[in-house]
Design a protein around this motif. Structure first.
Motif: not given
Length: 441
Positions: A307-308, A311-312, A314, A316-317, A342-343
């Motif tokens: 996940q980290a 996310e870093e 971008g 997951l968007s 992860f949502d």
């Protein structure tokens, strides 16, 4: 039968080696043979014993040959994304002092110029992806052959991997009596089948859940932008079950396959399972919920670590969300666990071809799909990376004659076996500076 219509994908995994034979006809790809053999000499997706790996590859190839009724000599192989580096590249050459028609050799030369770099001795270029060419300042050209110009430029992407990984893979395949016609970074091949066109364009994350490791890759604008590897996979789940329940690894693997669940909340609480415990004459009874708790704990750790970096970057968007594949992705309710961590929206990919309806065959199918979709420029780029002479045709497996099978020549290098066409001496390429840049600033 036209030999050029056959493609063979070789997936060298930690637990199994899979071979997929496909025939391309009228822009349609049909799987005609599949072979699978238990891996030997492979650890966490990397070959660590060349001789053992070569023996396992031979067995898997033999099974695919029997099913497809062809003799396999050339393969498309996946290279793991371990320590993968992705960089932009740029090259420029002078075609001539006066405008002349650009030919295939000019394209080769500008690709070689784009690959000029001070690579560390331990790294090797695996793949070159040309993005666009420009002729005398005119940009957005996909194929410059046949055009008139003085200056030819190219921009693209190169993928490099540790030389040890690439060398061991090539050596094992050569020892198995085969030639490599294309080397493909595994996530690039996967993206050909697990993502639809919109997801590849607007962006998505592929999480390949193998036995020895889990790889998360970001695909955007139809290109592989980022890949990160977690060195835990299905084997660690099996190990956890074995240790917690004090049972053998074989028993633990059977429990995982037949009763495993990625969500303790959605597992059966009243269903009991007999477990053979080491040192006891009578089996122990456990609930499916307890088994699911063991599995969920390990998968939770793997997803959380991935996940980290996602996310870093971008990732997951991205609108495509996450697509799960690989053997572990067959675990019931694993999509729910991934959504929880992860949502984002999550789905799983499973091949639909007969005999391959299991997510562990995704890479093999992706490899043959990738090879079948390569255009002429892509084939030239692969030849440049592999150091082979350009050829207009791609050699493929041959249909055996009705006579005893001939032994495969194991002395061949990882190049096509067809006769190479003579090439003119390569032109000197001009030097350039500062062509490296990062994808994610």
């Amino acid at each position: 039968m036209d030999n050029s219509e056959f493609f063979v994908g070789l997936d060298i995994g930690t637990n199994s080696i899979k071979v997929v034979v496909a025939e391309s006809s009228d822009d349609r790809l049909s799987v005609v043979g599949v072979g699978s053999e238990r891996s030997e000499g492979v650890s966490r997706g990397v070959i660590v014993d060349i001789d053992k790996a070569a023996g396992a590859i031979k067995k898997a190839i033999k099974k695919a040959e029997t099913q497809a009724n062809i003799t396999i000599r050339n393969v498309v192989v996946g290279i793991s994304a371990n320590m993968l580096q992705i960089e932009k590249c740029q090259g420029m050459i002078a075609v001539g002092s006066q405008s002349k028609e650009i030919n295939e050799n000019d394209v080769r030369q500008v690709m070689l110029a784009a690959m000029v770099q001070n690579l560390p001795s331990e790294r090797e270029v695996v793949s070159l992806i040309p993005k666009q060419f420009s002729v005398d300042g005119f940009t957005n050209i996909r194929d410059p052959r046949g055009m008139i110009g003085v200056r030819l430029e190219m921009t693209g992407i190169i993928y490099t991997a540790p030389k040890t990984i690439v060398h061991n893979t090539k050596k094992a395949i050569q020892k198995a009596g085969l030639n490599i016609i294309h080397k493909v970074i595994s996530p690039m091949a996967l993206s050909q089948v697990v993502l639809n066109d919109g997801e590849s364009d607007f962006g998505a994350v592929i999480i390949d859940m193998g036995a020895g490791q889990t790889t998360a890759s970001v695909v955007h604008d139809h290109n592989l932008k980022l890949s990160t590897v977690d060195f835990e996979g299905g084997d660690y789940v099996t190990h956890d079950i074995s240790v917690v329940l004090n049972t053998t690894v074989e028993n633990a693997n059977q429990l995982k396959l037949y009763y495993g669940n990625a969500s303790a909340d959605k597992s059966e609480t009243e269903e009991n399972i007999n477990v053979e415990v080491v040192g006891k004459s009578e089996p122990t009874m456990i609930s499916e919920e307890y088994l699911a708790e063991i599995i969920e704990a390990r998968l939770n750790q793997i997803f959380t670590r991935l996940q980290a970096p996602l996310e870093e970057a971008g990732a997951l968007s991205l609108p495509g969300g996450i697509v799960l594949t690989g053997g572990v992705a067959a675990t019931p309710n694993i999509e729910d666990l991934a959504r929880k961590i992860f949502d984002v929206k999550v789905r799983s990919y499973v091949p639909t071809q007969m005999g391959m309806r299991y997510p562990s065959y995704s890479l093999g199918l992706g490899l043959v799909t990738y090879a079948s979709r390569l255009n002429d420029i892509g084939v030239i780029a692969d030849n440049v990376v592999n150091g082979a002479t350009v050829s207009n045709s791609r050699p493929q497996p041959t249909v055996p004659e009705p006579q005893p099978e001939q032994p495969v020549d194991t002395t061949q290098e990882d190049q096509p076996t067809e006769e190479e066409t003579p090439e003119s001496k390569e032109k000197k390429t001009s030097k350039f500076k500062d062509f490296w840049s990062r994808f994610f600033d």
